[in-house]
Every structure is written in C-alpha cells, then in structure tokens.
Write a protein that holds these residues in place. Structure first.
Motif, PDB file in Angstrom:
ATOM      1  N   GLY A   1     -79.952  29.900 -18.310  1.00 23.68           N
ATOM      2  CA  GLY A   1     -79.209  29.636 -19.532  1.00 23.68           C
ATOM      3  C   GLY A   1     -77.715  29.823 -19.401  1.00 23.68           C
ATOM      4  O   GLY A   1     -77.173  30.070 -18.320  1.00 23.68           O
ATOM      5  N   SER A   2     -77.042  29.729 -20.557  1.00 22.11           N
ATOM      6  CA  SER A   2     -75.578  29.698 -20.565  1.00 22.11           C
ATOM      7  C   SER A   2     -74.928  31.064 -20.740  1.00 22.11           C
ATOM      8  O   SER A   2     -73.745  31.217 -20.430  1.00 22.11           O
ATOM      9  N   ARG A   3     -75.675  32.072 -21.218  1.00 26.38           N
ATOM     10  CA  ARG A   3     -75.020  33.339 -21.534  1.00 26.38           C
ATOM     11  C   ARG A   3     -74.357  33.965 -20.309  1.00 26.38           C
ATOM     12  O   ARG A   3     -73.213  34.423 -20.374  1.00 26.38           O
ATOM     13  N   ASP A   4     -75.061  34.019 -19.181  1.00 26.46           N
ATOM     14  CA  ASP A   4     -74.516  34.639 -17.979  1.00 26.46           C
ATOM     15  C   ASP A   4     -74.041  33.609 -16.955  1.00 26.46           C
ATOM     16  O   ASP A   4     -73.933  33.907 -15.761  1.00 26.46           O
ATOM     17  N   TYR A   5     -73.746  32.405 -17.435  1.00 30.04           N
ATOM     18  CA  TYR A   5     -73.184  31.382 -16.550  1.00 30.04           C
ATOM     19  C   TYR A   5     -71.856  31.880 -15.989  1.00 30.04           C
ATOM     20  O   TYR A   5     -70.957  32.292 -16.738  1.00 30.04           O
ATOM     21  N   ALA A   6     -71.734  31.874 -14.672  1.00 24.56           N
ATOM     22  CA  ALA A   6     -70.513  32.370 -14.037  1.00 24.56           C
ATOM     23  C   ALA A   6     -70.521  31.986 -12.570  1.00 24.56           C
ATOM     24  O   ALA A   6     -71.559  31.664 -11.991  1.00 24.56           O
ATOM     25  N   SER A   7     -69.336  32.042 -11.964  1.00 24.48           N
ATOM     26  CA  SER A   7     -69.182  31.776 -10.539  1.00 24.48           C
ATOM     27  C   SER A   7     -68.442  32.936  -9.896  1.00 24.48           C
ATOM     28  O   SER A   7     -67.575  33.562 -10.524  1.00 24.48           O
ATOM     29  N   PHE A   8     -68.778  33.210  -8.635  1.00 22.44           N
ATOM     30  CA  PHE A   8     -68.212  34.355  -7.932  1.00 22.44           C
ATOM     31  C   PHE A   8     -67.825  33.959  -6.512  1.00 22.44           C
ATOM     32  O   PHE A   8     -68.474  33.121  -5.888  1.00 22.44           O
ATOM     33  N   SER A   9     -66.776  34.593  -6.009  1.00 20.08           N
ATOM     34  CA  SER A   9     -66.378  34.427  -4.612  1.00 20.08           C
ATOM     35  C   SER A   9     -66.402  35.791  -3.941  1.00 20.08           C
ATOM     36  O   SER A   9     -66.661  36.806  -4.573  1.00 20.08           O
ATOM     37  N   GLY A  10     -66.098  35.804  -2.647  1.00 21.50           N
ATOM     38  CA  GLY A  10     -66.076  37.069  -1.913  1.00 21.50           C
ATOM     39  C   GLY A  10     -67.342  37.248  -1.105  1.00 21.50           C
ATOM     40  O   GLY A  10     -67.678  36.436  -0.249  1.00 21.50           O
ATOM     41  N   GLY A  11     -68.062  38.341  -1.387  1.00 18.71           N
ATOM     42  CA  GLY A  11     -69.306  38.622  -0.689  1.00 18.71           C
ATOM     43  C   GLY A  11     -69.140  39.398   0.608  1.00 18.71           C
ATOM     44  O   GLY A  11     -70.079  39.475   1.405  1.00 18.71           O
ATOM     45  N   SER A  12     -67.966  40.002   0.851  1.00 14.00           N
ATOM     46  CA  SER A  12     -67.805  40.787   2.072  1.00 14.00           C
ATOM     47  C   SER A  12     -68.593  42.093   1.958  1.00 14.00           C
ATOM     48  O   SER A  12     -68.567  42.764   0.920  1.00 14.00           O
ATOM     49  N   ILE A  13     -69.313  42.455   3.010  1.00 13.73           N
ATOM     50  CA  ILE A  13     -70.162  43.639   3.035  1.00 13.73           C
ATOM     51  C   ILE A  13     -69.554  44.655   3.996  1.00 13.73           C
ATOM     52  O   ILE A  13     -69.320  44.349   5.169  1.00 13.73           O
TER      53      ILE A  13
END
Length: 309
Positions: free
Chosen positions: A292-304
């Motif tokens: 659904g649309s409530r938590d629609y989002a995009s993310f970058s990064g991901g370094s561990i």
C-alpha cells in the motif's frame, strides 16, 4: 499552488506564530538529513531541511534545539546539558585508536629465556617481529634480570570493516522494475507493491571469514520525492541473492529497525540471528517490502559496518 508549496507555507506560518520575544522557538529534531540539515517538529508541524549554525555539532534525532523562524528557519544551538564531558570521552577514545594505529613499536618486553611464538628475528640479544597488524614488537633477552618486564599489551580485535553494496534495485509484480534505480517499498500508484534490495556478492561473508563477529550495523538514507515527508518505517528482510535476480525472493523478515523522515540518514543494529546468517553466507543481503501507499518510500545507502571481537 502545489501541495508541497502549500504544506511549506502552513509549516512556516505555524513556526512564526510560536515565535517568542527572544526571536527563537524550541523544536525537537526528528532526523538529521544527508544534506547536513535537520527535520524538526516546530509548532506541531514537521519542517524539513532546516539549516543549522556551525555551533550545532554532533546533531542527533531527539535533540531539543533553539530555532530562529522565518522564511528560512535556522537552528541556532542545542538546548540541554553541556556535552563537554561526553565529548571528552569520545575524543580520548579516538586519540587512543590513532595512537595504536600510528605507533611503530607495539610492545617491548624482556626476560632471560628466548621469546615464545614465531617470526622473531635475532640481532645479538634483541628480537623483533611484525604482528598481524604490521606493528613491530621487540623482545630483549637478558643475561640477568634486575627489574621484571612489563606485560605485553593485549592484542586488539581486528579493525571494523565497512561493506558497501555492489548494486541495488526494485522489483514489482515478480520482475525487475527498470525505471527505478533505487530500492522502493510499497505502492503509490496502484501498479503493484514494490520490493527493493541491496546486493553485496560474497563481500559480507568474505569479510567475516576466520573472525568472530560482535556486531553489524547498517546505514540508510530516506530519499526525497518518494512518499510522505513524515517518518516511515523500513520493512527490512534478508535475501540470498549475490546479484540482482530476475525475480527477487525474500527470506527472514520483516524487521522495522529504522524509521526515517524525508532526506534523513539513520543507522540500525542488525539482529543477532540475521548477523549470524550474513556472516556465514547463508544469506547474502538486505531487502525492503511494504504493502500500500502509507509506507511507500525509497532508500539509498545500505553500507554494513562489521565489528569483531
């Protein structure tokens, strides 16, 4: 007028209405962004990308700050206790790390017997070797001992390693979404729920090989222009792909380790059971998925970042 412009006007109006005679208002920092600005709750509204004076250092979510409102609000200073004692501890820890990294001789010991261990080279009665960190160790063999040798310092754990993703992407309706270069979660248009992932090849397991892993943390940034500005949780999963597949399968999850507002950066600790799977290589990377649309989002990064003991 766009919705974004209208929202900005409402936010600024609320901020200005709360202004005191001193010219500043109190606000709580929601997140620190990738641009060095902060998102704050001011006058009951979320105000994004607020600039900060240079004096506001070590910015963190949860700080209470003094903001000078206006057309371009600015954080002037942090409210609360003097951070000096905490800063002193941090500075001392950093200084110790630098000294250990830079010193040429790690240890100097002596005794009447030959040194134990391997890789020693004898120069008359002086022995020397390099340890696994490339630091020089000395041992002096004495004919007689009038003063006992100090104990050799304990060896340090291997240095932390930061592993970055080799690639990332998004999938929808069982296939790769070629129009989205970054991982997305949720569905904003009704075209189907998106799932995104970060791929590391075998770099995580390779970094952990032969070592005892004490902790893993992962860092992300909430990208602008995707979904609501307010905080939204990342619905994180593990996956077992070394590179982008035709269809992305999800394994363990979801875990909501982070919740970020637009533009914000955040770091979370990976749970122990997930850490063990990533270190062993049975799982290869991280993914996100929401409905659904409530938590629609995009993310970058991901370094561990991997810490050893």
């Amino acid at each position: 007028m766009t919705d974004a412009a209208r929202q900005l006007g409402e936010d600024l109006a609320r901020a200005l209405s709360t202004s005191s005679s001193s010219g500043t208002v109190s606000a709580e920092v929601v997140d620190v962004t990738d641009a060095g600005t902060v998102n704050v709750m001011m006058g009951g509204a979320l105000v994004t990308d607020v600039a900060c004076a240079d004096s506001y250092r070590n910015r963190r979510a949860g700080d209470w700050v003094a903001v000078r409102p206006g057309g371009r609000p600015v954080v002037m200073w942090r409210l609360g206790d003097d951070p000096g004692p905490a800063d002193a501890v941090t500075i001392r820890q950093l200084a110790t790390e630098v000294a250990l990294d830079e010193q040429v001789v790690r240890a100097a010991t002596w005794g009447t017997a030959a040194p134990s261990g391997s890789d020693w080279q004898q120069v008359n009665t002086l022995y020397l070797r390099k340890n696994t960190e490339g630091k020089v160790e000395l041992y002096g063999q004495l004919g007689s001992e009038s003063d006992p040798s100090p104990d050799a310092p304990a060896g340090r754990a291997p240095k932390p390693v930061t592993v970055t993703a080799s690639s990332s992407g998004s999938w929808r309706n069982g296939r790769r979404d070629d129009y989205r270069d970054y991982p997305f979660q949720g569905d904003y248009t009704g075209g189907g729920n998106l799932r995104g992932a970060w791929f590391y090849g075998t770099k995580i397991a390779d970094a952990c090989s032969g070592k005892t892993v004490a902790k893993m943390t992962v860092s992300f940034t909430r990208r602008r222009g995707s979904g609501a500005n307010a905080k939204r949780p990342m619905h994180l999963y593990l996956h077992d792909h070394t590179s982008p597949p035709s269809s992305l399968d999800l394994d363990e999850g979801p875990e909501e380790l982070l919740s970020l507002s637009v533009g914000a950066m955040g770091t979370a600790t990976i749970p122990a059971d997930w850490r063990a799977k990533l270190a062993s290589g049975s799982r290869k990377g991280l993914a996100i998925y929401a409905k659904g649309s409530r938590d629609y989002a995009s993310f970058s990064g991901g370094s561990i970042t991997i810490t050893f003991s």
